[in-house]
Write a protein that holds these residues in place. Sequence first.
Motif, PDB file in Angstrom:
ATOM      1  N   LEU A 127       0.834  -1.210   0.000  1.00  0.00           N
ATOM      2  CA  LEU A 127       0.000   0.000   0.000  1.00  0.00           C
ATOM      3  C   LEU A 127       0.865   1.255   0.000  1.00  0.00           C
ATOM      4  CD1 LEU A 127      -2.967  -0.664   2.469  1.00  0.00           C
ATOM      5  CD2 LEU A 127      -3.096  -0.171   0.042  1.00  0.00           C
ATOM      6  N   CYS A 128       1.935   1.246   0.804  1.00  0.00           N
ATOM      7  CA  CYS A 128       2.834   2.407   0.865  1.00  0.00           C
ATOM      8  C   CYS A 128       3.529   2.596  -0.482  1.00  0.00           C
ATOM      9  CB  CYS A 128       3.874   2.249   1.964  1.00  0.00           C
ATOM     10  SG  CYS A 128       3.168   2.315   3.597  1.00  0.00           S
TER      11      CYS A 128
ATOM     12  N   LEU B 207       2.306   1.745  -3.436  1.00  0.00           N
ATOM     13  CA  LEU B 207       1.338   2.289  -4.389  1.00  0.00           C
ATOM     14  C   LEU B 207       1.121   3.785  -4.163  1.00  0.00           C
ATOM     15  CD1 LEU B 207      -1.453  -0.441  -4.604  1.00  0.00           C
ATOM     16  CD2 LEU B 207       0.268   0.120  -6.317  1.00  0.00           C
ATOM     17  N   LEU B 208       1.064   4.190  -2.885  1.00  0.00           N
ATOM     18  CA  LEU B 208       0.850   5.607  -2.586  1.00  0.00           C
ATOM     19  C   LEU B 208       2.050   6.428  -3.023  1.00  0.00           C
ATOM     20  CD1 LEU B 208      -0.887   7.841  -1.361  1.00  0.00           C
ATOM     21  CD2 LEU B 208       0.159   7.354   0.856  1.00  0.00           C
TER      22      LEU B 208
ATOM     23  N   SER C 284       2.206   6.611  -6.814  1.00  0.00           N
ATOM     24  CA  SER C 284       1.201   7.525  -7.363  1.00  0.00           C
ATOM     25  C   SER C 284       1.635   8.979  -7.179  1.00  0.00           C
ATOM     26  CB  SER C 284      -0.149   7.309  -6.677  1.00  0.00           C
ATOM     27  OG  SER C 284      -0.514   5.963  -6.738  1.00  0.00           O
TER      28      SER C 284
ATOM     29  N   PHE D 100      -4.109   2.046  -6.267  1.00  0.00           N
ATOM     30  CA  PHE D 100      -4.081   2.445  -4.854  1.00  0.00           C
ATOM     31  C   PHE D 100      -5.500   2.602  -4.308  1.00  0.00           C
ATOM     32  CE2 PHE D 100      -4.125   5.958  -1.724  1.00  0.00           C
ATOM     33  CZ  PHE D 100      -3.435   5.316  -0.704  1.00  0.00           C
TER      34      PHE D 100
ATOM     35  N   ALA E  61      -1.542   3.895 -11.399  1.00  0.00           N
ATOM     36  CA  ALA E  61      -1.080   3.743 -10.015  1.00  0.00           C
ATOM     37  C   ALA E  61      -2.138   4.224  -9.031  1.00  0.00           C
ATOM     38  CB  ALA E  61       0.228   4.499  -9.821  1.00  0.00           C
ATOM     39  N   TRP E  62      -2.758   5.388  -9.359  1.00  0.00           N
ATOM     40  CA  TRP E  62      -3.816   5.903  -8.477  1.00  0.00           C
ATOM     41  C   TRP E  62      -5.011   4.955  -8.407  1.00  0.00           C
ATOM     42  CZ3 TRP E  62      -3.197   9.023  -4.725  1.00  0.00           C
ATOM     43  CH2 TRP E  62      -2.322  10.107  -4.794  1.00  0.00           C
TER      44      TRP E  62
ATOM     45  N   HIS F 102      -7.204  -0.659  -3.734  1.00  0.00           N
ATOM     46  CA  HIS F 102      -6.766  -1.338  -2.517  1.00  0.00           C
ATOM     47  C   HIS F 102      -7.297  -0.671  -1.250  1.00  0.00           C
ATOM     48  CE1 HIS F 102      -4.390  -4.837  -3.583  1.00  0.00           C
ATOM     49  NE2 HIS F 102      -4.286  -4.226  -4.743  1.00  0.00           N
ATOM     50  N   ILE F 103      -7.491   0.657  -1.320  1.00  0.00           N
ATOM     51  CA  ILE F 103      -8.135   1.338  -0.191  1.00  0.00           C
ATOM     52  C   ILE F 103      -9.586   0.854  -0.079  1.00  0.00           C
ATOM     53  CG2 ILE F 103      -8.961   3.609   0.634  1.00  0.00           C
ATOM     54  CD1 ILE F 103      -6.008   3.106   1.166  1.00  0.00           C
TER      55      ILE F 103
END
Length: 258
Positions: A61-62, A64-65, A68, A144, A140-141, A147-148
């Motif tokens: 997750l980190c 991907l953030l 992005s 992300f 990428a966004w 996944h959120i």
Amino acid sequence: MNSYPYDHVLYQPGQVCRTCNFLKPARSKHCSICNVCVAKHDHHCVWIMNCVGQNNISHFLCMLLSLSLLLTYGAYLSYTLLSKQLQQRATGHLDREPGNRHWGTGLSWSHYAAHWIWALGQDFRIGGIGLLALLTAPLAWSMFLYHIYLVWAGTTTNESSKWSEWKEYIEEGLVYKWVGTTTGVFAGSKDAETEPPVDWPIHSAQQLFRSEDGRPPGTLTDSGGISASWKPVRGLYEIENLYDLGFWDNLDDVFWPT
Ligand SMILES: [Zn+2]
Ligand SMILES: [Zn+2]
């Protein structure tokens, strides 16, 4: 086995991984590429050439953030650099009109595009990387944000495909839910080995039945009427997701798994 309880919907106790030759823990899945069972399996990621699961989903997750944000920043940076070049060229042309007029003012779309193509050609390292960042940032966004969403829904990529299977069975009218205080005939094996007790904040006595022919269980000898205890499920909203503790607790479980 101590991380998550079996929900008796997506995961049934007592199932064995034939490759690893042990009981499959709830939320795990065998990955044929990594050739191991992975706890809280999300998916096998081809970009990192590794499975994403319980122990690295937080890093994923980190990643991907940060990816992005960096792609967005890269696209913005190359925009400002090239835009500066365009402004300098325009100011050279607009000698008689000094001031802070934007280079694109009054240009038609085709001229505007032609100016950008000129700018991309001026420095293709900046232009090329900028274009690449601009085109890949949305991917990428969206990854992300997806996944959120999965964290919010208390599920994983692997489980979301299992949920969509249930959704199809429901739409076909094959799913029944036991409604009553007494346990139904399909009670889980509360065997200490196949289903060890797990310290999990929510409990569910939910029992589902997936019929082969659309008829509820225990009514084969009836005159075709639906049993009072087994009610047809009309939508996924009627099924409880045992792994959904609410967004913040789900996020907590991602970063500090049990
Ligand atoms: Zn396995
Ligand atoms: Zn894998």
